[in-house]
Design an enzyme around this catalytic site. Structure first.
Site, PDB file in Angstrom:
ATOM      1  N   CYS A 101       0.989  -1.229   0.017  1.00 23.23           N
ATOM      2  CA  CYS A 101      -0.027  -0.187   0.072  1.00 23.23           C
ATOM      3  C   CYS A 101       0.761   1.122  -0.019  1.00 23.23           C
ATOM      4  O   CYS A 101       1.835   1.425   0.891  1.00 23.23           O
ATOM      5  CB  CYS A 101      -0.857  -0.109   1.151  1.00 23.23           C
ATOM      6  SG  CYS A 101      -1.840   1.536   1.257  1.00 23.23           S
ATOM      7  N   MET A 311      -4.820   5.049  -5.490  1.00 27.02           N
ATOM      8  CA  MET A 311      -3.821   4.291  -4.330  1.00 27.02           C
ATOM      9  C   MET A 311      -2.452   4.565  -4.804  1.00 27.02           C
ATOM     10  O   MET A 311      -2.174   5.068  -5.817  1.00 27.02           O
ATOM     11  CB  MET A 311      -4.052   2.756  -4.784  1.00 27.02           C
ATOM     12  CG  MET A 311      -5.334   2.281  -4.702  1.00 27.02           C
ATOM     13  SD  MET A 311      -6.505   2.680  -6.264  1.00 27.02           S
ATOM     14  CE  MET A 311      -5.939   1.219  -7.416  1.00 27.02           C
TER      15      MET A 311
END
Length: 389
Positions: A101, A311
């Site tokens: 992430c 993201m």
């Protein structure tokens, strides 16, 4: 059964939120990968929840907020901290460990400094602390430049990030050699492929491993403009199923899965995104984004839903693909050679940079760079029932 207490810090990192643990603070059974660890993280976030709300946990019912990180002093030479990321499913009993992430990476350096995982001799009282992170999911190095003031991590400032309501201190992040560790940067050897999808037809796609495995398609080829917001897609089950089908066939073409059924248990990767040349649109905040201020438009889905911003790892993929002439991302941005792009996403715009080079017929990227911010929201202990694992 009584509840147990586990030391943890709840962070916003970039446009995401997640819970961060030191590995050694977890119950002994969860200090190694396995069922006990997954069950604890699921319970912490409030999953699996058939109502898809995560009311009984720290998750906020979106892929951006159902995240768990485990940090430890690094065993890798020259690195400060090992970083392991788990994307926790909201309504199903699994944790996806297949990727990183990028947004939460902004919090990793700050946590490592404040929690004693970085050698004190490396931490300046004022200025920038350079934290070298080993990303365990993908086996890559990330460098976080953490601002310091009076010997503590500086979290407040005037850096604005579209998708986050309040300004904060800027954290510059470098993703070194960002191909994601599962093969070459372009796993098929092509910068543009064709996906032959039953019921949809043949679609051009750029399939890239950089930051995170990502499948890029042209918005116009699938009937979209790439100016869409979450409300245009996320409430329509047929539209979401369409994108999941694209993602599954892209994963198969990339060699990430052996059959289409495996895509269901690998929701975190690859990502599916669609691109278009610049156009005016109104962001979810009501802010007007002008075509003249961006290089291209990008929309991406995460865990089966259109993301509210972008993201971090997909931003790396965008930057890297844009740096390679002829990819769909590069062509949407106008083609040619470029080391940085500013793209429009549902919450506004973001500038990302990358440099790619062609050597012996293979494209490689040395690094990708972006700015994010991070802030502690709460710290202390999270409680879970003793019998949950």
């Amino acid at each position: 059964m009584p509840q147990i207490k586990i030391p943890a810090v709840y962070y916003r990192g970039g446009t995401s939120k997640g819970i961060i643990f030191k590995r050694t603070d977890l119950p002994e059974a969860a200090q190694q990968p396995g069922e006990a660890r997954d069950k604890i993280l699921l319970r912490v976030l409030g999953s699996p929840d058939p109502y898809k709300q995560q009311i009984d946990g720290l998750g906020n019912a979106s892929s951006s907020t159902s995240k768990a990180l485990i940090l430890d002093k690094s065993d890798q030479p020259g690195h400060d901290v090992d970083y392991l990321f788990g994307q926790v499913s909201i309504d199903k009993p699994f944790v996806d460990w297949s990727g990183n992430c990028g947004n939460m990476t902004a919090a990793v350096g700050a946590f490592a400094v404040s929690q004693g995982l970085v050698d004190k001799s490396k931490i300046p009282s004022d200025g920038i602390c350079t934290v070298k992170i080993w990303q365990n999911n993908i086996g890559k190095t990330i460098i976080a430049h953490v601002p310091m003031q009076n010997g503590e991590v500086l979290e407040t400032g005037d850096f604005e990030l579209d998708g986050v309501a309040f300004p904060a201190a800027e954290v510059v992040i470098e993703f070194l050699d960002p191909a994601d560790g599962e093969g070459s940067m372009f796993p098929t050897g092509n910068i543009v492929d064709e996906l032959d999808i039953p019921g949809i037809g043949r679609l051009k796609a750029t399939l890239i491993n950089a930051g995170i495995p990502t499948v890029f398609v042209n918005a116009a080829d699938i009937g979209y403009t790439a100016t869409e917001l979450q409300a245009d897609i996320n409430g329509d089950a047929d539209k979401l199923a369409f994108f999941e089908k694209l993602r599954a066939y892209g994963a198969l073409k990339m060699g990430l899965i052996g059959n289409l059924e495996e895509a269901e248990t690998r929701q975190h990767t690859p990502k599916i995104a669609f691109v278009a040349p610049p156009a005016d649109y109104t962001a979810s905040s009501g802010k007007a984004v002008q075509a003249a201020d961006i290089d291209l438009l990008v929309r991406a889905l995460s865990m089966g839903k259109l993301h509210h911003a972008m993201m971090g790892t997909a931003s790396v993929a965008i930057a890297t693909a844009a740096a390679v002439p002829g990819t769909l991302v590069n062509l949407a941005a106008g083609g040619g050679e470029r080391e940085a792009v500013r793209f429009g996403h549902p919450s506004g715009t973001l500038r990302v940079g990358a440099a790619a080079e062609l050597s012996d017929g293979q494209w490689t990227a040395k690094k990708a760079v972006m700015s994010r911010s991070a802030r502690v929201i709460m710290e202390g202990w999270v409680r879970v029932p003793e019998d949950c694992f």
